[in-house]
Design a protein around this motif. Structure first.
Motif, short mmCIF file in Angstrom:
data_model
loop_
_atom_site.label_atom_id
_atom_site.label_comp_id
_atom_site.label_asym_id
_atom_site.label_seq_id
_atom_site.Cartn_x
_atom_site.Cartn_y
_atom_site.Cartn_z
N LEU A 130 0.69 -1.11 0.14
CA LEU A 130 0.14 -0.04 -0.06
C LEU A 130 1.05 1.26 -0.08
O LEU A 130 2.05 1.31 0.47
CB LEU A 130 -0.98 -0.17 1.12
CG LEU A 130 -0.45 0.15 2.69
CD1 LEU A 130 0.02 1.53 3.15
CD2 LEU A 130 -1.47 -0.55 3.48
N ARG A 131 0.27 2.24 -0.38
CA ARG A 131 0.90 3.57 -0.12
C ARG A 131 -0.18 4.40 0.41
O ARG A 131 -1.27 4.66 -0.03
CB ARG A 131 1.26 4.20 -1.84
CG ARG A 131 1.72 5.37 -1.89
CD ARG A 131 1.57 6.09 -3.31
NE ARG A 131 2.19 7.43 -3.38
CZ ARG A 131 1.76 8.59 -3.11
NH1 ARG A 131 0.64 8.59 -2.47
NH2 ARG A 131 2.40 9.81 -3.42
N THR A 132 0.48 5.59 1.34
CA THR A 132 -0.40 6.29 2.10
C THR A 132 0.39 7.60 2.32
O THR A 132 1.61 7.57 2.01
CB THR A 132 -1.00 5.64 3.40
OG1 THR A 132 -1.93 6.35 3.81
CG2 THR A 132 0.19 5.65 4.35
N THR A 133 -0.13 8.68 2.81
CA THR A 133 0.52 9.92 3.09
C THR A 133 0.41 10.31 4.63
O THR A 133 -0.54 10.31 5.00
CB THR A 133 -0.08 11.05 2.21
OG1 THR A 133 0.11 10.67 0.89
CG2 THR A 133 0.75 12.39 2.34
N VAL A 134 1.47 10.42 5.37
CA VAL A 134 1.37 10.88 6.53
C VAL A 134 1.56 12.21 6.79
O VAL A 134 2.60 12.78 6.09
CB VAL A 134 2.64 10.21 7.36
CG1 VAL A 134 2.46 10.58 8.75
CG2 VAL A 134 2.39 8.65 7.15
#
Length: 366
Positions: free
Chosen positions: A235-239
């Motif tokens: 997965l890819r996400t933004t913090v």
């Protein structure tokens, strides 16, 4: 009666002189130079150079394998296997040195300079502690193991690690609820897709799957646990941080299998690494972190598409090799934290949990 002259009598009855110590007589710079000359004459004689030809050949072969490891064929996964355990090749040097000294083989001793120099060139930097401090953000990644007998205990241990961002791989369906429950108090934000998940103290956004093209494994082979779990493994996400957005990838590449007829099988892992590398190449984010079980070391050529774009926190800010698998006696670091656009401040391995992998941690800053 025999007459004794006075001179004879004096010699016969004089106290015996102690014999002069030859070492003491030769003591000083001249003795040292004489010793060096004797040692050189011993080495320059042809006999020490003729002894131990097999030991000398083995030493040269060892050095060439480490020096030219990238040229070893990867047919049957041979090259990947060598590179996975490349640091351990240095263990062959001490017994070869003992054999060379026992055989008094000058040729073998000189030949051992090659593997020693190559090993230090490859891994010497890992022997020093390169940590700089705690960093602004603490990252932890852990393959929690589908067969983990104590997921609740593992979750509590990870929550107590001080991680700001926590990535988990190999999340079995029955255990997902346990991890979500145990980690909810410490991490108000989380995202789970397939068998990977991310828990964070900071808000998450734009979470989406990453297709790393995992297949069903080699034909005729028994499926591994994670293969039975499914193939959504990245997965890819933004913090959202005080310093701006941080793009985080969580990935679990395919297993490496030993096949009775096919050798060291790496097809699924290699395919996933190429796909992950393509995703990273297309990502224009300024700051990127990759957390996960890559089933390969950073020396493994199969991960070149990934490691050429990101750098290992262990290599830049750790101390030692940071081996993570198997947890009972770690021999390879296949669990990685790789970064781009941020500074690596520290890297370490956490204590064992109920998994067959050890968790890895790192501190980063802007």
């Amino acid at each position: 009666m025999t007459r004794t002259t006075p001179r004879t009598w004096v010699r016969a009855h004089a106290p015996e002189r102690p014999q002069e110590d030859p070492v003491r007589r030769d003591a000083g710079p001249s003795a040292w130079r004489a010793g060096v000359r004797r040692a050189l004459r011993g080495v320059l004689r042809p006999e020490p150079w003729r002894r131990g030809p097999v030991l000398a050949a083995l030493a040269l072969l060892l050095g060439l394998v480490m020096l030219l490891h990238a040229s070893i064929t990867d047919r049957g996964g041979l090259g990947s296997l060598v590179e996975t355990f490349l640091p351990w090749f240095g263990l062959f040097v001490p017994p070869l040195l003992v054999g060379a000294l026992w055989r008094r083989s000058a040729a073998a001793v000189v030949a051992l300079l090659l593997p020693t120099t190559v090993w230090l060139g490859l891994f010497g930097v890992l022997l020093t502690d390169k940590s700089h401090g705690a960093g602004d953000l603490t990252l932890v990644s852990h393959n929690v193991g589908a067969d983990n007998p104590d997921p609740a205990g593992t979750a509590r241990d990870l929550a107590a690690s001080g991680a700001d961002v926590l990535a988990l791989e190999e999340l079995a369906e029955p255990a997902k609820g346990t991890y979500e429950k145990e980690l909810a108090k410490t991490y108000p934000h989380h995202a789970v897709l397939g068998t990977v998940g991310l828990w964070s103290r900071l808000p998450l956004s734009d979470t989406r799957p990453v297709d790393i093209k995992q297949d069903a494994g080699p034909l005729g082979a028994t499926k591994s646990v994670e293969e039975k779990m499914g193939y959504q493994r990245a997965l890819r996400t933004t913090v959202a941080t005080d310093h701006g957005p941080l793009t985080v990838y969580v990935a679990h590449l395919g297993s490496v299998r030993v096949m009775p007829r096919g050798g060291f099988w790496t097809g699924s892992r290699d395919m996933g690494a190429r796909a992950l590398g393509e995703a990273l190449a297309a990502d224009r984010s300024e700051r990127i972190v990759l957390l996960g079980d890559l089933n390969g070391t950073t020396d493994d050529r199969a991960l070149d598409s990934v490691t050429s774009r990101l750098r290992s926190v262990q290599e830049t800010a750790g101390g030692g090799f940071g081996f993570t698998w198997p947890a009972s006696f770690p021999v390879a670091r296949i669990d990685q934290i790789l970064v781009r656009g941020v500074s690596s401040e520290s890297s370490w391995v956490l204590p064992a949990t109920g998994s067959d992998h050890l968790p890895v941690a790192a501190g980063i800053s802007w």
